[in-house]
Design a protein around this motif. Structure first.
Motif: not given
Length: 198
Positions: A132-138
């Motif tokens: 989830r975090d990787v997909l939103v660039g975090e």
């Protein structure tokens, strides 16, 4: 009982993914994708690594349906859910413990050693959040805040130790899940206390 808790944990993880999508300004499809990948992403990666294909989520589509229901709930009732976020976090902690224990048990069933079993248990519990975090660039939250991954690994390690003791499956799953959940709840309580003192 364990299936019901597994479904509940999946639903709560999906809620967290959907809320992240809302905060990032995604459309309904993006929110749904985040909900699904947060809810079942860790389990998918675990099953692929173990060679258990197709992954369990595709063998039982109720998991996908639960994730999509979580996305729909956020889209329709997001404000109401956010007002009861403490309860959602409690359910999230329960899901974390259960996913860690059941993931570790599955790793042991596939013949992994102690370290591999602990890794797979931790991955099952936190993998969806990382995706989830990787997909939103975090930067993945488990790398710098909270006690999430540590609690999951502790629960998985507990299952390994209890397996060596010869304890029956159901009690060792329950104890391992309780360890991870308790550690997570203690960290949440500590953070809440610090926030009040600040």
């Amino acid at each position: 009982m364990f299936f019901a808790l597994d479904i509940a944990g999946t639903f709560v993880f999906a809620l967290s993914g959907a809320f992240k999508g809302v905060r990032e300004g995604l459309d309904w499809l993006g929110i749904s994708v985040l909900a699904v990948l947060t809810g079942v992403g860790g389990g998918i990666v675990r099953d692929v690594l173990l060679g258990y294909t197709p992954p369990a989520v595709f063998r039982d589509e109720r998991y996908l349906a639960v994730c999509l229901t979580g996305a729909l709930a956020v889209l329709l009732f997001g404000r109401t859910i956010s007002r009861t976020w403490n309860r959602v976090m409690l359910a999230d902690a329960l899901g974390l413990g259960l996913f860690a224990a059941m993931g570790a048990a599955k790793g042991a069933t596939f013949g992994l050693g102690p370290l591999g079993t602990i890794f797979v248990g931790g991955l099952s519990a936190v993998g969806g959040g990382v995706i989830r975090d990787v997909l939103v660039g975090e930067r993945p939250a488990i790398l710098y805040k909270g006690f999430y991954a540590t609690a999951a690994l502790a629960g998985s390690a507990t299952l390994v130790v209890l397996t060596w003791s010869g304890m029956a499956v159901a009690p060792r799953l329950a104890i391992a899940a309780s360890v991870a959940t308790t550690l997570r709840l203690l960290e949440l309580a500590r953070n809440a206390r610090l926030a009040q003192e600040a």
